[in-house]
Design a protein around this motif. Structure first.
Motif, mmCIF file in Angstrom:
data_model
loop_
_atom_site.group_PDB
_atom_site.id
_atom_site.type_symbol
_atom_site.label_atom_id
_atom_site.label_comp_id
_atom_site.label_asym_id
_atom_site.label_seq_id
_atom_site.Cartn_x
_atom_site.Cartn_y
_atom_site.Cartn_z
ATOM 1 N N VAL A 52 0.841 -1.206 0.000
ATOM 2 C CA VAL A 52 0.000 0.000 0.000
ATOM 3 C C VAL A 52 0.869 1.245 0.000
ATOM 4 C CG1 VAL A 52 -1.637 1.343 1.370
ATOM 5 C CG2 VAL A 52 -1.970 -1.128 1.102
ATOM 6 N N LYS A 53 1.923 1.240 0.811
ATOM 7 C CA LYS A 53 2.783 2.418 0.960
ATOM 8 C C LYS A 53 3.517 2.749 -0.336
ATOM 9 C CE LYS A 53 5.361 4.448 4.769
ATOM 10 N NZ LYS A 53 4.174 5.218 5.179
ATOM 11 N N SER A 54 3.918 1.715 -1.069
ATOM 12 C CA SER A 54 4.711 1.941 -2.287
ATOM 13 C C SER A 54 3.912 1.698 -3.558
ATOM 14 C CB SER A 54 5.928 1.011 -2.282
ATOM 15 O OG SER A 54 5.516 -0.343 -2.273
ATOM 16 N N GLN A 61 10.576 -0.543 -4.907
ATOM 17 C CA GLN A 61 11.230 0.368 -3.971
ATOM 18 C C GLN A 61 12.381 -0.308 -3.223
ATOM 19 O OE1 GLN A 61 9.596 3.906 -3.610
ATOM 20 N NE2 GLN A 61 9.571 2.889 -5.591
ATOM 21 N N HIS A 62 13.412 0.468 -2.946
ATOM 22 C CA HIS A 62 14.532 0.019 -2.121
ATOM 23 C C HIS A 62 14.259 0.498 -0.691
ATOM 24 C CE1 HIS A 62 17.730 -0.474 -5.526
ATOM 25 N NE2 HIS A 62 16.556 -1.010 -5.841
ATOM 26 N N ILE A 63 14.054 -0.446 0.219
ATOM 27 C CA ILE A 63 13.644 -0.113 1.588
ATOM 28 C C ILE A 63 14.727 -0.562 2.558
ATOM 29 C CG2 ILE A 63 11.866 -0.415 3.358
ATOM 30 C CD1 ILE A 63 9.930 -1.077 0.987
ATOM 31 N N TYR A 110 12.858 4.339 1.068
ATOM 32 C CA TYR A 110 12.320 4.394 2.425
ATOM 33 C C TYR A 110 13.387 3.896 3.396
ATOM 34 C CZ TYR A 110 7.631 4.690 0.330
ATOM 35 O OH TYR A 110 6.523 5.069 -0.373
ATOM 36 N N CYS A 111 13.396 4.471 4.575
ATOM 37 C CA CYS A 111 14.289 3.998 5.632
ATOM 38 C C CYS A 111 13.457 3.637 6.856
ATOM 39 C CB CYS A 111 15.316 5.070 5.997
ATOM 40 S SG CYS A 111 16.396 4.552 7.349
ATOM 41 N N ILE A 128 14.333 10.718 1.122
ATOM 42 C CA ILE A 128 14.126 9.361 1.625
ATOM 43 C C ILE A 128 13.108 9.407 2.752
ATOM 44 C CG2 ILE A 128 15.203 7.372 2.762
ATOM 45 C CD1 ILE A 128 17.841 8.211 1.424
ATOM 46 N N MET A 129 12.023 8.687 2.599
ATOM 47 C CA MET A 129 10.972 8.691 3.621
ATOM 48 C C MET A 129 11.404 7.845 4.810
ATOM 49 S SD MET A 129 7.418 8.510 1.438
ATOM 50 C CE MET A 129 6.496 8.691 2.967
ATOM 51 N N GLN A 130 11.336 8.416 6.015
ATOM 52 C CA GLN A 130 11.724 7.704 7.229
ATOM 53 C C GLN A 130 10.481 7.144 7.923
ATOM 54 O OE1 GLN A 130 14.510 9.846 9.751
ATOM 55 N NE2 GLN A 130 15.297 11.008 7.999
#
Length: 480
Positions: A52-54, A61-63, A110-111, A128-130
């Motif tokens: 859902v988030k990506s 995505q690289h998380i 994302y981190c 980068i979303m934390q």
């Protein structure tokens, strides 16, 4: 095989098992067993969360994940993979500048971070979303919700930094087929008991995730622990297997001589799997005297871990070669081919070409040989070989193995400087063994008599502090 399919296989088999399997969480209030069914449901929740988030993004995505080993960490690890994204576990002990540089190089979107490491993220790219590391708060979902998002066998699902003794790392791409080969070869083969495992090897390294998958497929109860709390965790309950680095095993041996609690904890341990660094013959013999079976595997991040692991422990060897690998020796170097070989380094085609030749053989950089029983013996790193002025070669690892046969020598590092071979020794237990620096010097002198004159150690340096190691316990090499 893919990770989603492997997890379903795990759930379907061990949900019906007569003995409990799953994960154990230890806290101040005691121990909680998380069933296989609950674990699988939690992974599905995490997969939905990340899907859902990506979901609006055009690319996978690289998380990144930054934190200590924990059940929540593992849930997100597998959830990210099952959401058809790419998980990038990073060493939480790196400084903020190094983390920021890595996240840019690895194209992190994302981190996911543990609260205690939030200060380390101040330097990272604001794009980068934390996301705080906590259990996804989602309602139960069905298998059907994840079916259409499953990655393919050849898809890269994981980026891991290679570990080395020189301080430099490269991002290794790991596919579903790579990661599933070893656990799929084991299948669901429950051990009697089952074993209770204390897993301290970090999940940001291949030596953390591979034995974890093995323990899952064998139906063990796994407690995910941090190296920081390992000494206290081992006293809380009874463990039959420990997954640790050799330095931790050595620490346990020393602590059990003065701590009743540690001695009692060790008395229940049947097996210790030592990864991340070589297991010295002396330490292995000490474990066997305590009726603990030592296990050693050989592998690299670039081979998705396990190349050899089969058979009983054999001094000086790293187990028999795995059925999914082919090994040959060329000019003394170990070459490897098989399903576990990485497709290459991320954004680094030049070094990928240096690693894997046109015939698909990975050049490990390790020197070794295979004996008549198919046990693999590693004799050191090709790049660490000391080349003398007369053109002859000396392996520092072979010297270190000889030195550490002495019980009072806990750590050793052999290197060359100004064409002289130097041995740096850490000997904290001299008094215990009624030894002195002079007597250790005499031991080295006797060893020197067993090798050619040009191969002898010219200088011994005693250090009062442990030798510097990387995050996995490997002693950092000195380069001339």
């Amino acid at each position: 095989m893919t990770i989603p399919k492997l997890l379903r296989l795990y759930r379907d088999f061990y949900s019906q098992a007569t003995t409990p399997s799953g994960f154990s969480i230890i806290d101040f209030d005691g121990e909680t067993l998380i069933s296989v069914q609950q674990f699988y449901a939690d992974v599905l929740k995490a997969a939905t969360y990340w899907r859902v988030k990506s979901g609006s993004q055009q690319k996978r995505q690289h998380i990144a994940i930054i934190g200590e080993n924990s059940y929540t960490y593992l849930i997100h690890y597998f959830g990210i993979i099952c959401s058809n994204n790419i998980v990038v576990p990073l060493n939480q002990n790196l400084g903020s500048a190094d983390l920021a540089m890595l996240m840019d190089a690895l194209d992190i979107d994302y981190c996911l971070y543990e609260d205690s490491y939030s200060d380390a993220l101040v330097s990272i790219n604001k794009a980068i979303m934390q996301v705080p590391l906590e259990m996804p708060a989602l309602s139960d979902i069905s298998d059907a919700a994840t079916a259409h998002t499953e990655p393919r066998e050849q898809d890269v699902i994981l980026l891991l930094l290679s570990s080395g003794t020189s301080g430099t790392s490269k991002a290794v791409q790991i596919t579903n087929a790579n990661l599933c080969a070893f656990p799929e070869s084991i299948g669901c083969t429950p051990d009697k008991g089952p074993y209770k495992v204390l897993q301290t090897l970090p999940l940001y390294h291949i030596s953390g995730i591979i034995p974890l998958l093995e323990d899952m497929m064998r139906g063990h109860i796994v407690t995910l622990a941090s190296a920081k709390t390992f000494l206290s965790d081992i006293k809380t309950t009874t463990f039959t297997k420990l997954n640790i680095v050799p330095a931790m095993a050595d620490l346990l041996i020393r602590k059990q001589q003065t701590s009743t609690a540690v001695a009692r904890a060790l008395s229940s341990v049947k097996t210790i799997l030592c990864l991340g660094a070589p297991l010295s013959p002396t330490l292995a013999q000490t474990l066997q005297k305590l009726h603990i079976q030592p296990l050693v595997y050989y592998g690299m991040t670039e081979t998705t871990g396990t190349v050899s692991y089969l058979g009983c422990y054999k001094p000086g060897a790293s187990g028999q070669i795995a059925p999914f690998c082919s090994v040959r020796i060329k000019d003394g170097e170990v070459l490897i081919k098989g399903i576990t070989i990485t497709p290459g380094y991320y954004n680094n085609p030049d070094q990928t070409r240096q690693l894997i030749d046109t015939d698909g053989w990975l050049h490990s950089g390790d020197l070794g040989y295979v004996d008549k029983d198919r046990y693999l013996h590693i004799q050191g790193r090709k790049k660490n070989v000391i080349i003398l002025s007369n053109g002859e070669n000396v392996s520092p690892e072979e010297w270190e193995q000889k030195l550490q046969a002495h019980p009072a020598i806990t750590e050793s590092r052999v290197y060359s400087k100004d064409n002289s071979i130097i041995a740096e020794l850490y000997c904290p237990a001299l008094q215990k063994y009624n030894e002195t620096e002079n007597s250790i010097q005499g031991f080295v002198t006797q060893l020197n008599k067993t090798v050619p004159l040009s191969h002898r150690i010219q200088q011994v340096i005693f250090t009062s502090t442990p030798l510097p190691r990387n995050a996995l316990g490997k002693i950092i090499r000195l380069q001339e």
